[in-house]
Design a protein around this motif. Sequence first.
Motif, PDB file in Angstrom:
ATOM      1  N   GLU A  47       9.621  23.502  32.099  1.00  0.00           N
ATOM      2  CA  GLU A  47      10.960  23.085  32.178  1.00  0.00           C
ATOM      3  C   GLU A  47      11.543  22.844  33.613  1.00  0.00           C
ATOM      4  N   VAL A  48      12.495  21.983  33.803  1.00  0.00           N
ATOM      5  CA  VAL A  48      12.862  21.798  35.092  1.00  0.00           C
ATOM      6  C   VAL A  48      14.519  22.054  35.145  1.00  0.00           C
ATOM      7  N   ILE A  49      14.979  22.913  36.219  1.00  0.00           N
ATOM      8  CA  ILE A  49      16.258  23.145  36.363  1.00  0.00           C
ATOM      9  C   ILE A  49      17.011  22.754  37.710  1.00  0.00           C
ATOM     10  N   ILE A  50      18.088  21.972  37.722  1.00  0.00           N
ATOM     11  CA  ILE A  50      18.489  21.500  38.941  1.00  0.00           C
ATOM     12  C   ILE A  50      19.540  22.667  39.384  1.00  0.00           C
ATOM     13  N   ALA A  51      19.407  23.284  40.399  1.00  0.00           N
ATOM     14  CA  ALA A  51      20.591  24.285  40.949  1.00  0.00           C
ATOM     15  C   ALA A  51      21.410  23.126  41.979  1.00  0.00           C
ATOM     16  N   ASP A  52      22.443  22.868  41.421  1.00  0.00           N
ATOM     17  CA  ASP A  52      23.306  22.036  42.481  1.00  0.00           C
ATOM     18  C   ASP A  52      24.555  22.848  42.947  1.00  0.00           C
ATOM     19  N   ASP A  53      24.547  22.702  44.219  1.00  0.00           N
ATOM     20  CA  ASP A  53      25.729  23.588  44.910  1.00  0.00           C
ATOM     21  C   ASP A  53      26.900  22.727  44.970  1.00  0.00           C
ATOM     22  N   GLY A  54      27.206  21.938  43.855  1.00  0.00           N
ATOM     23  CA  GLY A  54      28.603  21.527  44.062  1.00  0.00           C
ATOM     24  C   GLY A  54      28.527  19.892  44.338  1.00  0.00           C
ATOM     25  N   SER A  55      27.457  19.389  43.982  1.00  0.00           N
ATOM     26  CA  SER A  55      27.443  17.694  44.257  1.00  0.00           C
ATOM     27  C   SER A  55      28.502  16.870  43.375  1.00  0.00           C
ATOM     28  N   GLY A  56      28.717  15.708  43.916  1.00  0.00           N
ATOM     29  CA  GLY A  56      29.753  15.021  43.235  1.00  0.00           C
ATOM     30  C   GLY A  56      29.176  14.124  42.132  1.00  0.00           C
ATOM     31  N   SER A  57      29.681  13.248  41.517  1.00  0.00           N
ATOM     32  CA  SER A  57      29.566  12.648  40.232  1.00  0.00           C
ATOM     33  C   SER A  57      28.173  11.668  40.314  1.00  0.00           C
ATOM     34  N   GLU A  58      27.844  11.361  41.522  1.00  0.00           N
ATOM     35  CA  GLU A  58      26.512  10.217  41.874  1.00  0.00           C
ATOM     36  C   GLU A  58      25.376  11.170  41.521  1.00  0.00           C
ATOM     37  N   THR A  59      25.445  12.404  41.933  1.00  0.00           N
ATOM     38  CA  THR A  59      24.263  13.338  41.561  1.00  0.00           C
ATOM     39  C   THR A  59      24.026  13.626  40.078  1.00  0.00           C
ATOM     40  N   ARG A  60      25.330  13.952  39.508  1.00  0.00           N
ATOM     41  CA  ARG A  60      25.329  14.114  38.037  1.00  0.00           C
ATOM     42  C   ARG A  60      24.823  12.895  36.998  1.00  0.00           C
ATOM     43  N   GLU A  61      25.320  11.735  37.537  1.00  0.00           N
ATOM     44  CA  GLU A  61      24.910  10.389  36.848  1.00  0.00           C
ATOM     45  C   GLU A  61      23.304  10.210  36.932  1.00  0.00           C
ATOM     46  N   LEU A  62      22.616  10.629  38.189  1.00  0.00           N
ATOM     47  CA  LEU A  62      21.385  10.295  38.410  1.00  0.00           C
ATOM     48  C   LEU A  62      20.566  11.204  37.376  1.00  0.00           C
ATOM     49  N   ILE A  63      21.100  12.457  37.478  1.00  0.00           N
ATOM     50  CA  ILE A  63      20.332  13.651  36.755  1.00  0.00           C
ATOM     51  C   ILE A  63      20.343  13.184  35.163  1.00  0.00           C
ATOM     52  N   GLU A  64      21.479  12.712  34.676  1.00  0.00           N
ATOM     53  CA  GLU A  64      21.636  12.244  33.232  1.00  0.00           C
ATOM     54  C   GLU A  64      20.642  11.088  32.958  1.00  0.00           C
ATOM     55  N   SER A  65      20.581  10.208  33.982  1.00  0.00           N
ATOM     56  CA  SER A  65      19.597   9.081  33.732  1.00  0.00           C
ATOM     57  C   SER A  65      18.285   9.438  33.662  1.00  0.00           C
ATOM     58  N   PHE A  66      17.854  10.846  34.633  1.00  0.00           N
ATOM     59  CA  PHE A  66      16.600  11.088  34.346  1.00  0.00           C
ATOM     60  C   PHE A  66      16.296  11.889  32.865  1.00  0.00           C
ATOM     61  N   GLN A  67      17.316  12.609  32.433  1.00  0.00           N
ATOM     62  CA  GLN A  67      17.330  13.529  31.484  1.00  0.00           C
ATOM     63  C   GLN A  67      16.955  12.462  30.072  1.00  0.00           C
ATOM     64  N   GLU A  68      17.242  11.152  30.139  1.00  0.00           N
ATOM     65  CA  GLU A  68      16.777  10.328  28.928  1.00  0.00           C
ATOM     66  C   GLU A  68      15.350  10.080  28.981  1.00  0.00           C
ATOM     67  N   LYS A  69      14.714  10.296  29.991  1.00  0.00           N
ATOM     68  CA  LYS A  69      13.263   9.877  30.093  1.00  0.00           C
ATOM     69  C   LYS A  69      12.434  10.969  30.458  1.00  0.00           C
ATOM     70  N   PHE A  70      12.913  12.196  30.888  1.00  0.00           N
ATOM     71  CA  PHE A  70      12.125  13.131  31.291  1.00  0.00           C
ATOM     72  C   PHE A  70      11.044  13.776  30.385  1.00  0.00           C
TER      73      PHE A  70
END
Length: 267
Positions: free
Chosen positions: A38-61
């Motif tokens: 598994e992979v876990i992103i530990a995000d220290d308060g990033s904005g929406s662009e980071t969240r959207e990027l992670i969501e796009s990867f979740q679809e194909k990871f």
Amino acid sequence: MAMKKIKSTSLVISTYNWPAALRLCLQSVMNQSELPDEVIIADDGSGSETRELIESFQEKFPVPLMHVWHEDKGFRKTVILNKAIKQASGAYIIQVDGDVILHKNFIADHIFLAEENCFVRGSRGMLTPDKTKQLINGNAEARLHSLSSGILNKMNVLRCKWLAPVIARKSLSSKSVRGSNLAFWRKDFEMVNGYNNNLIGWGHEDEELATRFTNKGIYKKVVKLAAVQYHLHHKEACRKNEPLHAEFVLRIRRINTIYCANGLNQI
């Protein structure tokens, strides 16, 4: 060397508001010869662009990709790492920063080199600003290997899996530990109560954890010729609290502190 078979691994990636770098990091994870469980992103308060990027990867990871986030209240890397590792299911934790690109055998090397009663510090090559810009801009000719241009310390990116265990150094020293390339047993992390939540701001949070590991008698295993990563160039973070953190590390080393009062169990 008493190797120990790993039942499960969790890769924890810390990040803060640099989605372009995180994209390269996640792409390098997808290209691993051996994937973590598994992979876990530990995000220290990033904005929406980071969240959207992670969501796009979740679809194909190829393995579960989780996003652990908290509100941006300044540099709180220790807190977000504790939150992420608390959600991890792996018996062995491999920790990197989101501004690195992993050699294709990075995870396989860490699994191969894992050893009971040890934590592992891997190897890191530093990239020049120009090389970093090429990679961020998607220049296919900027591929990375030991002979690539734009690497400041090429000895650190050489790889020879079978020689790496022979030259690995073990000691009860916590110096020169980098959280950007670190691996440890979850049970050992829990035994010392994880990262110290009181260390707010940049500096020595990884060395402080390592000091409590070594105070407990867990050896630092310094690895060369394996577990290689490439670090993207960026401006240095604010280091206002660094002298205080350095002094704190010296103090807990002197008094042999093992367990921090405000750590993993206080999340």
